[in-house]
Design an enzyme around this catalytic site. Sequence first.
Site, PDB file in Angstrom:
ATOM      1  CG  ASP A  84     -43.447  52.781 -23.545  1.00 24.55           C
ATOM      2  OD1 ASP A  84     -43.192  53.991 -23.425  1.00 24.55           O
ATOM      3  OD2 ASP A  84     -42.563  51.917 -23.663  1.00 24.55           O
ATOM      4  CG  HIS A 129     -41.026  52.683 -20.617  1.00 24.85           C
ATOM      5  ND1 HIS A 129     -40.624  52.615 -21.919  1.00 24.85           N
ATOM      6  CD2 HIS A 129     -39.899  52.908 -19.897  1.00 24.85           C
ATOM      7  CE1 HIS A 129     -39.322  52.794 -21.996  1.00 24.85           C
ATOM      8  NE2 HIS A 129     -38.854  52.967 -20.767  1.00 24.85           N
ATOM      9  CB  SER A 154     -35.877  51.783 -21.855  1.00 26.06           C
ATOM     10  OG  SER A 154     -36.242  53.131 -21.913  1.00 26.06           O
TER      11      SER A 154
END
Length: 311
Positions: free
Chosen positions: A252, A282, A157
């Site tokens: 995601d 995610h 991320s």
Amino acid sequence: MTLNAELGAFLAAIPQLAFAGEPADFRAKMDAGMALRPVTTPLPRVEDRTVPGPAGAPELPVRIYAPESPEAAPGLPVVVFLHGGGFCIGSIASHDPVARKIAEQVGCIVVSVEYRLAPEHPFPAAYEDAYAAYAWVREHAADLGGDPDRVAVAGDSAGASLSAAVCLMARDRGIAQPVFQLLWYPATGVEGTASQRANTNDPLLPPDSIAWFGEHYFSKIPPGAAVPYGAVALADDLSGLAPALVVVAGEDPLHDEGIVYAERLRAAGVPAAVEDHPDMSHGFVSFADFVAPAAAATAGSYAALRKAFGI
């Protein structure tokens, strides 16, 4: 696309994240929860220390993991790991399981970096910290029992965004590239994608979280101003960067911008593969210890690192 049933059931059973209030309060709750989590990947060497930060900044806490002692296995490859959390939350503690798993599965040293977080330290503090940590590891890998010619970057991320930016910064500032960049579901600065419009029910990255992170991290940036290295897919020149694996999750919101970044790398002559997991959300890498399909989805990442390291 449909979220994997086992992952969905696991996420439904844990307290849902409420992206409101101050990040410091959120961090305290996250750290308290992590303190209760058992260590599922014991390693013979785990060491906390500090390394120099950017000029004028404090030293950076890091946690060093190794699957063997330096005496038993000198010259191991090294991964500089940068955790996720929207540049506002997360820590070496929150991502301890991920770093441990990299060290175990790849057979490498991992240096997990505690970069500064917003809103106390808004953009570009995290980027400068990530670069400083990478530069230090390049210079001191042998002191850690590692191989200075086999240093990679990896992150999830926000940490993946930082890892990609480190490659650009290393090129622009004249130090050696990593041998590889492993990017788990990076935010790359591409706006208006189909996945951003469609994937509004991701349990780990709902729309309010994206706005919450941005509000805190880019608080000092005037609207429309440039954010050097803060939107890697929009960089003018992506040539000369380390080979990449970009791992994306079908549920995601960041799915498409990861793919766009890989396409732009390839267009610039950089070897870049995409690994797409349509039924993952995610953050799935953080749940690999508990959710078998999430663990299976990480196998290709470890294989790619081993190949890059020649092991």
